[in-house]
Design a protein around this motif. Structure first.
Motif, PDB file in Angstrom:
ATOM      1  N   ILE A  73     -38.694  -0.760 -32.601  1.00 15.53           N
ATOM      2  CA  ILE A  73     -38.111  -1.601 -31.203  1.00 15.53           C
ATOM      3  C   ILE A  73     -39.606  -1.934 -30.676  1.00 15.53           C
ATOM      4  CG2 ILE A  73     -37.023  -1.145 -29.035  1.00 15.53           C
ATOM      5  CD1 ILE A  73     -35.077   0.777 -30.487  1.00 15.53           C
ATOM      6  N   ASN A  74     -39.888  -2.983 -30.197  1.00 18.84           N
ATOM      7  CA  ASN A  74     -40.836  -3.385 -28.616  1.00 18.84           C
ATOM      8  C   ASN A  74     -39.709  -3.956 -27.983  1.00 18.84           C
ATOM      9  OD1 ASN A  74     -43.015  -4.666 -28.092  1.00 18.84           O
ATOM     10  ND2 ASN A  74     -42.823  -6.326 -28.834  1.00 18.84           N
ATOM     11  N   ILE A  75     -40.884  -3.401 -26.725  1.00 17.26           N
ATOM     12  CA  ILE A  75     -40.327  -3.871 -24.876  1.00 17.26           C
ATOM     13  C   ILE A  75     -41.081  -4.272 -24.644  1.00 17.26           C
ATOM     14  CG2 ILE A  75     -38.648  -3.796 -23.401  1.00 17.26           C
ATOM     15  CD1 ILE A  75     -37.426  -0.798 -25.300  1.00 17.26           C
ATOM     16  N   ASP A  76     -41.280  -5.876 -24.267  1.00 18.71           N
ATOM     17  CA  ASP A  76     -42.315  -6.616 -23.142  1.00 18.71           C
ATOM     18  C   ASP A  76     -41.903  -6.425 -21.892  1.00 18.71           C
ATOM     19  OD1 ASP A  76     -44.073  -6.583 -25.313  1.00 18.71           O
ATOM     20  OD2 ASP A  76     -43.640  -8.427 -25.754  1.00 18.71           O
ATOM     21  N   LYS A 129     -46.592  -1.103 -19.592  1.00 24.01           N
ATOM     22  CA  LYS A 129     -46.167  -2.585 -19.595  1.00 24.01           C
ATOM     23  C   LYS A 129     -45.171  -3.424 -21.077  1.00 24.01           C
ATOM     24  CE  LYS A 129     -48.890  -4.299 -16.082  1.00 24.01           C
ATOM     25  NZ  LYS A 129     -48.307  -4.735 -14.730  1.00 24.01           N
ATOM     26  N   GLY A 130     -45.508  -1.904 -21.441  1.00 27.15           N
ATOM     27  CA  GLY A 130     -45.009  -2.067 -22.975  1.00 27.15           C
ATOM     28  C   GLY A 130     -44.607  -0.358 -23.737  1.00 27.15           C
ATOM     29  N   ILE A 131     -43.167  -0.850 -24.387  1.00 24.19           N
ATOM     30  CA  ILE A 131     -42.803   0.376 -25.531  1.00 24.19           C
ATOM     31  C   ILE A 131     -42.976   0.025 -26.821  1.00 24.19           C
ATOM     32  CG2 ILE A 131     -41.321   1.354 -25.804  1.00 24.19           C
ATOM     33  CD1 ILE A 131     -40.931   2.033 -22.610  1.00 24.19           C
ATOM     34  N   GLN A 132     -43.665   0.565 -27.230  1.00 22.93           N
ATOM     35  CA  GLN A 132     -43.060   0.602 -29.255  1.00 22.93           C
ATOM     36  C   GLN A 132     -42.265   1.458 -29.359  1.00 22.93           C
ATOM     37  OE1 GLN A 132     -44.010  -1.826 -31.577  1.00 22.93           O
ATOM     38  NE2 GLN A 132     -45.164  -3.284 -29.434  1.00 22.93           N
ATOM     39  N   VAL A 133     -41.988   1.837 -30.898  1.00 22.00           N
ATOM     40  CA  VAL A 133     -40.658   2.362 -31.147  1.00 22.00           C
ATOM     41  C   VAL A 133     -40.622   2.497 -32.394  1.00 22.00           C
ATOM     42  CG1 VAL A 133     -38.713   4.425 -31.409  1.00 22.00           C
ATOM     43  CG2 VAL A 133     -39.344   2.783 -28.616  1.00 22.00           C
ATOM     44  N   TYR A 134     -40.905   3.562 -33.526  1.00 23.93           N
ATOM     45  CA  TYR A 134     -40.462   3.600 -34.574  1.00 23.93           C
ATOM     46  C   TYR A 134     -39.805   5.123 -35.409  1.00 23.93           C
ATOM     47  CZ  TYR A 134     -44.819   0.249 -34.123  1.00 23.93           C
ATOM     48  OH  TYR A 134     -45.734  -0.749 -33.617  1.00 23.93           O
ATOM     49  N   SER A 135     -38.629   4.525 -35.819  1.00 28.03           N
ATOM     50  CA  SER A 135     -38.677   5.722 -36.440  1.00 28.03           C
ATOM     51  C   SER A 135     -37.928   5.533 -36.984  1.00 28.03           C
ATOM     52  CB  SER A 135     -36.817   6.021 -35.159  1.00 28.03           C
ATOM     53  OG  SER A 135     -36.033   6.490 -35.751  1.00 28.03           O
ATOM     54  N   LEU A 136     -38.082   6.664 -38.713  1.00 28.73           N
ATOM     55  CA  LEU A 136     -37.101   6.603 -39.751  1.00 28.73           C
ATOM     56  C   LEU A 136     -37.179   7.276 -39.688  1.00 28.73           C
ATOM     57  CD1 LEU A 136     -37.259   6.006 -43.033  1.00 28.73           C
ATOM     58  CD2 LEU A 136     -39.803   7.234 -42.982  1.00 28.73           C
ATOM     59  N   ASP A 137     -35.678   8.186 -39.713  1.00 24.21           N
ATOM     60  CA  ASP A 137     -34.763   9.157 -40.136  1.00 24.21           C
ATOM     61  C   ASP A 137     -34.037   8.855 -41.185  1.00 24.21           C
ATOM     62  OD1 ASP A 137     -32.845  10.627 -38.763  1.00 24.21           O
ATOM     63  OD2 ASP A 137     -31.605   9.335 -37.746  1.00 24.21           O
ATOM     64  N   ILE A 177     -36.930  -7.912 -25.719  1.00 22.82           N
ATOM     65  CA  ILE A 177     -36.723  -6.714 -26.263  1.00 22.82           C
ATOM     66  C   ILE A 177     -35.892  -7.471 -28.326  1.00 22.82           C
ATOM     67  CG2 ILE A 177     -34.470  -5.243 -26.554  1.00 22.82           C
ATOM     68  CD1 ILE A 177     -34.311  -5.573 -24.052  1.00 22.82           C
ATOM     69  N   SER A 178     -36.898  -6.411 -28.582  1.00 25.16           N
ATOM     70  CA  SER A 178     -36.594  -6.994 -30.191  1.00 25.16           C
ATOM     71  C   SER A 178     -36.240  -5.197 -30.623  1.00 25.16           C
ATOM     72  CB  SER A 178     -38.352  -7.423 -31.271  1.00 25.16           C
ATOM     73  OG  SER A 178     -38.211  -7.993 -32.336  1.00 25.16           O
ATOM     74  N   VAL A 179     -35.592  -5.641 -31.777  1.00 24.89           N
ATOM     75  CA  VAL A 179     -35.436  -4.280 -32.495  1.00 24.89           C
ATOM     76  C   VAL A 179     -34.707  -4.878 -33.998  1.00 24.89           C
ATOM     77  CG1 VAL A 179     -33.400  -2.890 -33.234  1.00 24.89           C
ATOM     78  CG2 VAL A 179     -33.964  -4.060 -30.530  1.00 24.89           C
ATOM     79  N   LYS A 180     -35.538  -4.182 -34.929  1.00 24.72           N
ATOM     80  CA  LYS A 180     -35.131  -3.998 -36.110  1.00 24.72           C
ATOM     81  C   LYS A 180     -35.106  -3.460 -37.091  1.00 24.72           C
ATOM     82  CE  LYS A 180     -38.642  -8.527 -36.243  1.00 24.72           C
ATOM     83  NZ  LYS A 180     -40.061  -8.691 -37.127  1.00 24.72           N
ATOM     84  N   VAL A 181     -33.829  -3.743 -37.653  1.00 20.71           N
ATOM     85  CA  VAL A 181     -32.950  -2.041 -38.275  1.00 20.71           C
ATOM     86  C   VAL A 181     -33.569  -2.548 -39.802  1.00 20.71           C
ATOM     87  CG1 VAL A 181     -31.288  -0.657 -38.900  1.00 20.71           C
ATOM     88  CG2 VAL A 181     -32.176  -1.128 -36.604  1.00 20.71           C
TER      89      VAL A 181
END
Length: 174
Positions: free
Chosen positions: A147-150, A131-139, A72-76
């Motif tokens: 967010i990257n989840i493998d 198998k994986g999730i990519q989340v991009y959120s500009l709020d 799990i990788s999260v960058k803010v």
């Protein structure tokens, strides 16, 4: 937008085969518009996820899913700190990233495009698992979350967990 955070948390908690899924590289457009360093960065690899899984042994379903994750990788990024940032270029780069992920077999699970917010949630799916999730959120044009989840999550497990936490997808306002 009020259901975005719970949805992202669901994806983080119930994310995605210990068989390492290569992280899709970002298209160059995203690198050119992002600030150099995120304000917050969290990277959890297999060792930390195993520890987290063992800490949740009371709830075996959650423990099994967490142990099935590989990363799990999260960058803010706090965009208020970067007054020279071209928000239109950033939004365009996020659009390009979502299109590129789609070309890499990711499926759009949810998306939102408003004047001051852009959200893409993309999933790499197989027949019976994610198998994986990519989340991009500009709020609100002031914060970007990547967010990257493998890992692997069986869709059957997801439905059981959603039932366990009394989450009804029909209640989500996307």
């Amino acid at each position: 937008m009020k259901y975005l955070l719970p949805l992202i948390l669901l994806l983080l908690l119930f994310g995605c085969d210990r068989n390492e899924i290569p992280t899709p590289p970002k298209p160059p457009e995203l690198d050119t518009v992002l600030p150099q360093e995120p304000n917050v960065e969290v990277n959890l690899g297999p060792a930390m996820l195993n520890l987290l899984g063992s800490m949740t042994e009371e709830d075996q379903q959650i423990s099994n899913i967490v142990q099935g994750l590989s990363r799990i990788s999260v960058k803010v990024y706090d965009l208020d700190d970067h007054e020279d940032l071209d928000l239109d270029a950033l939004k365009n780069a996020l659009d390009q990233q979502a299109k590129w992920l789609k070309s890499q077999s990711y499926q759009p699970l949810a998306s939102l495009r408003e004047d001051d917010s852009v959200v893409y949630i993309m999933g790499l799916m197989s027949d019976n698992s994610m198998k994986g999730i990519q989340v991009y959120s500009l709020d609100d044009d002031d914060e970007l979350i990547l967010i990257n989840i493998d890992g692997e999550l069986l869709l059957n497990d997801l439905s059981k967990l959603m039932e366990h936490f009394d989450v009804n997808i029909k209640d989500l306002d996307l």
